[in-house]
Design an enzyme around this catalytic site. Structure first.
Site, PDB file in Angstrom:
ATOM      1  N   GLU A 194       9.243 -40.419 -75.967  1.00 46.65           N
ATOM      2  CA  GLU A 194       8.544 -39.975 -74.765  1.00 46.65           C
ATOM      3  C   GLU A 194       8.208 -38.500 -74.725  1.00 46.65           C
ATOM      4  O   GLU A 194       8.044 -37.944 -73.632  1.00 46.65           O
ATOM      5  CB  GLU A 194       9.403 -40.314 -73.540  1.00 46.65           C
TER       6      GLU A 194
ATOM      7  N   HIS B 226       7.321 -48.030 -70.592  1.00 48.03           N
ATOM      8  CA  HIS B 226       8.650 -47.408 -70.722  1.00 48.03           C
ATOM      9  C   HIS B 226       8.511 -45.912 -71.022  1.00 48.03           C
ATOM     10  O   HIS B 226       9.134 -45.075 -70.374  1.00 48.03           O
ATOM     11  CB  HIS B 226       9.414 -48.113 -71.844  1.00 48.03           C
ATOM     12  N   GLU B 227       7.680 -45.585 -72.001  1.00 47.38           N
ATOM     13  CA  GLU B 227       7.553 -44.174 -72.408  1.00 47.38           C
ATOM     14  C   GLU B 227       6.903 -43.331 -71.317  1.00 47.38           C
ATOM     15  O   GLU B 227       7.281 -42.176 -71.115  1.00 47.38           O
ATOM     16  CB  GLU B 227       6.756 -44.068 -73.714  1.00 47.38           C
TER      17      GLU B 227
ATOM     18  N   GLU C 264      17.196 -44.014 -70.027  1.00 40.91           N
ATOM     19  CA  GLU C 264      16.763 -45.263 -70.651  1.00 40.91           C
ATOM     20  C   GLU C 264      16.830 -46.463 -69.713  1.00 40.91           C
ATOM     21  O   GLU C 264      15.952 -47.319 -69.742  1.00 40.91           O
ATOM     22  CB  GLU C 264      17.586 -45.520 -71.920  1.00 40.91           C
TER      23      GLU C 264
ATOM     24  N   ALA D 233       9.542 -45.906 -79.979  1.00 42.91           N
ATOM     25  CA  ALA D 233       8.605 -44.919 -79.461  1.00 42.91           C
ATOM     26  C   ALA D 233       9.426 -43.753 -78.924  1.00 42.91           C
ATOM     27  O   ALA D 233      10.637 -43.850 -78.774  1.00 42.91           O
ATOM     28  CB  ALA D 233       7.727 -45.513 -78.358  1.00 42.91           C
TER      29      ALA D 233
ATOM     30  N   HIS E 119       9.255 -42.355 -68.585  1.00 47.27           N
ATOM     31  CA  HIS E 119      10.093 -41.214 -68.977  1.00 47.27           C
ATOM     32  C   HIS E 119       9.474 -39.872 -68.601  1.00 47.27           C
ATOM     33  O   HIS E 119      10.185 -38.872 -68.501  1.00 47.27           O
ATOM     34  CB  HIS E 119      10.286 -41.212 -70.494  1.00 47.27           C
TER      35      HIS E 119
END
Length: 932
Positions: A309, A342-343, A365, A307, A346
């Site tokens: 961000e 996670h994205e 990351e 993916a 970001h």
């Protein structure tokens, strides 16, 4: 190598591809890998016209206006452009405030090594002035899954291929889409305007401002988006597509939408529900509202990264965003949640505050990985995902970072290829692990306060790790989480600037109630002398005793320190119990280190695990003891007799994490020993170990609905896989019965009686034990499936066959663009064959004989090719096979370009296997026989 399409044209007439203008003949004299600092972009106005109607002519063209501030006097403008056709006679340069101050571009040149496009100006640009540079560009929508590229899907209603365009700019591919200052610290606002046929939808980082007709092209429109906040070029995103979307409702005014191809929109429900929840959690955690008025997340059929961000337009592989109630397992669902979290993390860490240069990629990351686990835990505490993710990261890093060929979290970057190599387990999992360590020794209050200060101070700007350490040190002292004489930089630099992690050797003096602690770097390669290992880490020491059993206290009771020259300072722990009680260091595995005890302490631990109240030891520490014991036996620092006696307790264990730790380690042994005469004993041992837990979980019976704890679902899924591999009880018979029932269905694509969470095991077992017709049935299901998670499950299972001709055919299909296997999924098919004991040699031979073809297949995204090497590294244990592969790698450097790090680590892992076989094969075999 691909033909370089960047053309500098000296006349108004474009040169044909393959020819060079006079200005091309002079390569740029500026050869430093970073852009000059004399200029800075103030704003971009980007217009891109995309043509998707004719599959034979999928192209884009446009122009970019860049407002450029001059910081130092200069006679050239150097920026990035790659694989673009640029008519340099159409480039204009205007002074923004003085119309009478004429300037122009006298000549252009290129530096292909660093993708520089250099424009020499007619007059010197003076510091303090602002110019408007306008550049035209055009190119094909490429097939390489980077830059501005094409993707497609099959419309089942019309039985027709539908095309779309999408961007992927990280780390350095904005330059493939438009000329720009393509480094993260050159932030500027963007105004994006997309031109396309009116039947499509245009998306970009910001909301739509205005749509109006295109005066030159019938049925085309121009879609202008609002001006963005200042952002790095790698975060710009845009797409032209015919997708559908599902809106979400947020309590604030942020617009949140989830997009997918129309025939997959029903798989967007979970993402559209989870995404807004985690976004709100981050607003509270960081103390900063999401900075943009909208956010879109979109599932792309062809996508190399998991993916991306992009600020306000987050792109995903379909498997990373889409979830089907009927086809996706719990593990699939948890992966979707983790990737979304996670994205969206970001959007603050990486987008709002960006690293100055890729050296500190881990700030993006590592933080997104760790904070995502906090977000998922907050929304779905019943999953216990924080414990699972933490242990999973540790198990990964304990292996990867024990290689001499590993690298520091923060490392110098001087080439674009090095940036791509840094998107690895060290930046993600090790970065996350050391942040978790810091969170645990600082405590929640000071950790949050330090993060919030850092984000507020550097919002819309760039930072490096020292800036973060300053903010956290201030908070740590304010909340008294650290003594005034300690600072975060000294502690954390020891973890981010040097490779590896320590092993702490604990030698107890039972009469005096003390323990002497020593540290050294832990390495898998036992040929490296201990006195050459070196290294010193600031280690927060937490521990508990058999009498206390205080596993909830993860705060450090002491520190192992380093002197100013990086030397290890001695450490002794006092007030420990006598010789009838064990001590466990590193409560809840709060820190990245291994522990080796003296023999008596190990025996006390084994006694509790095998005969005592073993559940009084925290579940993560039970997983730790298994991992440490088996690793130390692997490297010869512990006897296999002790390690295997400890593992025996698993017959009593009913929790997921210890079993995960055991299976991860036993898999490494299995990969080697299954190719030897003594595999029979290992197989019987595994049957003995697995049978109690298999029966406790009611075998392969579909009892998932009755399981209250979600991690028990994962345990049952994992145990089923191993049970069928080792022919435990009725595992194979039940699996084949499920599969036969599915094959008997009149409409197998619509109705599948196999329990969702057991499908990987049932499919693989049935293919391994089954006929050609069983294989063909599953291949047909793959081609008909509309769910990415199900497709991946099938791809992996198809490699389980024991028929050589089928495996050979499958390898050919893996790299055939017409087979229906998308490029980003090819590694799953290849790895499935390579991990198969019969397929291993076929896959190895195929790779070595076709390495040039495979390189071209993946180029330029070589990290996907590097993943094909993993099975070779894990399954090679003969010295002659190691030497053959080393010779092959040296002889094929051109076809392995960009894989330097992966090749080095593959060869080192092979060598550790060779050394293990020579040293441990017979002792392990004897230990296993004694336990049967």
């Amino acid at each position: 190598m691909r033909l370089l399409l960047l053309l500098c044209v000296a006349s108004a007439m474009l040169l044909k591809l393959g020819m060079a203008s006079d200005s091309d003949s002079a390569s740029s004299s500026y050869s430093y890998y970073r852009l000059p600092t004399a200029l800075r972009p103030q704003k971009y106005d980007l217009r891109v016209l995309t043509r998707l109607e004719n599959p034979e002519e999928l192209r884009f063209e446009g122009n970019v206006k860049i407002l450029i501030e001059v910081l130092e006097n200069t006679k050239n403008i150097t920026l990035h452009a790659k694989n673009l056709t640029i008519d340099d006679s159409q480039i204009t340069l205007k002074h923004t405030s003085a119309a009478d101050k004429k300037n122009c571009i006298a000549s252009t040149e290129v530096n292909t090594q660093h993708d520089f496009y250099v424009m020499h100006t007619c007059e010197e640009l003076a510091a303090g002035e602002v110019y408007e540079l306008t550049m035209p560009f055009s190119a094909d929508l490429n097939r390489q899954l980077e830059g501005y590229y094409r993707s497609s899907y099959l419309d089942p209603v019309a039985n027709k291929t539908r095309w779309l365009s999408i961007t992927q700019f990280e780390p350095a591919s904005a330059r493939l889409a438009f000329p720009c200052f393509d480094e993260p610290n050159f932030k500027a606002p963007f105004v994006v305007t997309l031109g396309y046929h009116k039947k499509y939808t245009g998306l970009s980082n910001m909301p739509v401002k205005e749509i109006k007709p295109n005066d030159q092209i019938a049925d085309y429109i121009w879609c202008e988006f609002h001006e963005s906040v200042p952002m790095s070029t790698y975060l710009i995103a845009y797409s032209v597509n015919d997708f559908a979307h599902k809106p979400s409702t947020l309590p604030n005014s942020t617009l949140f939408r989830t997009w997918a191809r129309p025939n997959a929109i029903d798989q967007c429900d979970y993402a559209s529900e989870f995404g807004p929840k985690v976004l709100q959690y981050y607003e509270q955690l960081f103390g900063i509202k999401f900075p943009l008025p909208k956010i879109d997340q979109i599932a792309i059929p062809d996508f190399s990264a998991g993916a991306m961000e992009n600020w306000g337009l987050v792109t995903y592989r379909e498997i990373a965003l889409l979830h089907s109630v009927d086809y996706s397992s719990l593990a699939d669902k948890q992966r979707v949640a983790s990737i979304i979290a996670h994205e969206l993390a970001h959007q603050w860490f990486g987008n709002l505050v960006t690293m100055k240069w890729w050296t500190d990629l881990w700030l993006n990351e590592g933080f997104a990985t760790y904070v995502a686990s906090l977000g998922v835990e907050n929304i779905n505490p019943e999953w216990h995902s924080l414990e699972q993710e933490s242990l999973g990261n540790l198990l990964t890093i304990f292996r990867r970072d024990a290689l001499e060929t590993s690298h520091p979290i923060s490392r110098p970057i001087e080439m674009v290829s090095q940036i791509s190599e840094s998107f690895d387990q060290i930046s993600y999992q090790k970065g996350s692990t050391v942040l978790r360590m810091m969170h645990m020794f600082l405590g929640d209050e000071s950790f949050r306060a330090g993060l919030q200060k850092y984000l507020q101070k550097y919002s819309y700007g760039n930072a490096e790790q020292d800036n973060l350490w300053e903010s956290l040190t201030e908070a740590a002292h304010k909340y008294r989480a650290l003594p005034k004489s300690y600072d975060i930089k000294s502690i954390m630099d020891s973890w981010t600037l040097q490779t590896g992690y320590p092993i702490i050797n604990v030698t107890r003096n039972y009469e005096q109630g003390t323990a002497k602690l020593t540290q050294e770097r832990y390495l898998l390669n036992t040929q490296i002398a201990r006195n050459a290992r070196g290294g010193c880490w600031w280690v927060p020491i937490s521990y508990t005793t058999q009498g206390q059993q205080d596993f909830n206290n993860t705060a450090p009771k002491a520190w192992m320190e380093c002197d100013k020259n990086g030397g290890v300072l001695p450490k002794t722990i006092s007030e420990l119990p006598g010789n009838d009680q064990w001590v466990i260091f590193n409560t809840q595995l709060s820190t990245l280190y291994k522990v080796n005890y003296d023999e008596r302490n190990w025996k006390l631990l084994i006694e509790t695990l095998t005969n005592g109240e073993f559940e009084r030891i925290h579940v993560i520490n039970r997983a730790q003891l298994i991992d440490d014991a088996l690793y130390l036996a692997w490297t010869g620092e512990q006897d296999y007799e002790i390690a295997m006696r400890l593992v025996e307790y698993l017959q009593r264990e009913r929790q997921y994490l210890p079993w995960k730790s055991a299976f991860e380690n036993l898999k490494l042994i299995k990969n080697i020993i299954r190719q030897t005469p003594n595999y029979e004993f290992f197989k019987r041992y595994m049957q003995k170990l697995i049978t109690p837990i298999y029966l406790h979980l009611n075998g392969l019976n579909d009892t998932f609905s009755g399981i209250q704890q979600q991690d028990q679902v994962l345990l049952k899924t994992m145990v089923a896989n191993w049970a069928c591999q080792y022919q435990v009880d009725d595992c194979i018979d039940v699996a084949q019965a499920y599969y036969s029932k599915w094959r008997a269905e009149p409409k197998p694509d619509e109705k599948n009686p196999v329990p969702t969470n057991l499908r990987p095991t049932v499919y693989c077992t049935s293919i391994r034990q089954g006929s050609d017709a069983d294989w063909q049935f599953l291949w047909t299901r793959y081609k008909n499936s509309n769910v990415a998670a199900e497709k991946r499950t099938i791809l992996t299972a198809l490699g389980c066959s024991r028929e050589v001709w089928l495996l050979q055919r499958y390898l050919e299909l893996t790299f055939d663009p017409k087979s229906g296997i998308r490029r980003q999924d090819s590694m799953w098919a290849f790895q499935a064959v390579a991990y198969n004991e019969i397929g291993f040699h076929l896959a190895r031979e195929y790779f070595m004989n076709n390495v040039n073809f495979i390189y071209k297949f993946y180029h330029p995204i070589t990290k996907d090719m590097s993943r094909l090497l993993t099975p070779f590294s894990e399954l090679t244990f003969q010295d002659n096979d190691y030497e053959d592969f080393k010779f092959f790698a040296n002889a094929n450097k051109a076809s392995l370009k960009g894989l330097d790090q992966a090749i080095r680590q593959t060869l080192e892992t092979m060598l550790t296997n060779v050394l293990w076989k020579q040293r441990n094969y017979r002792p392990l075999s004897r230990s296993i026989e004694s336990l049967l």
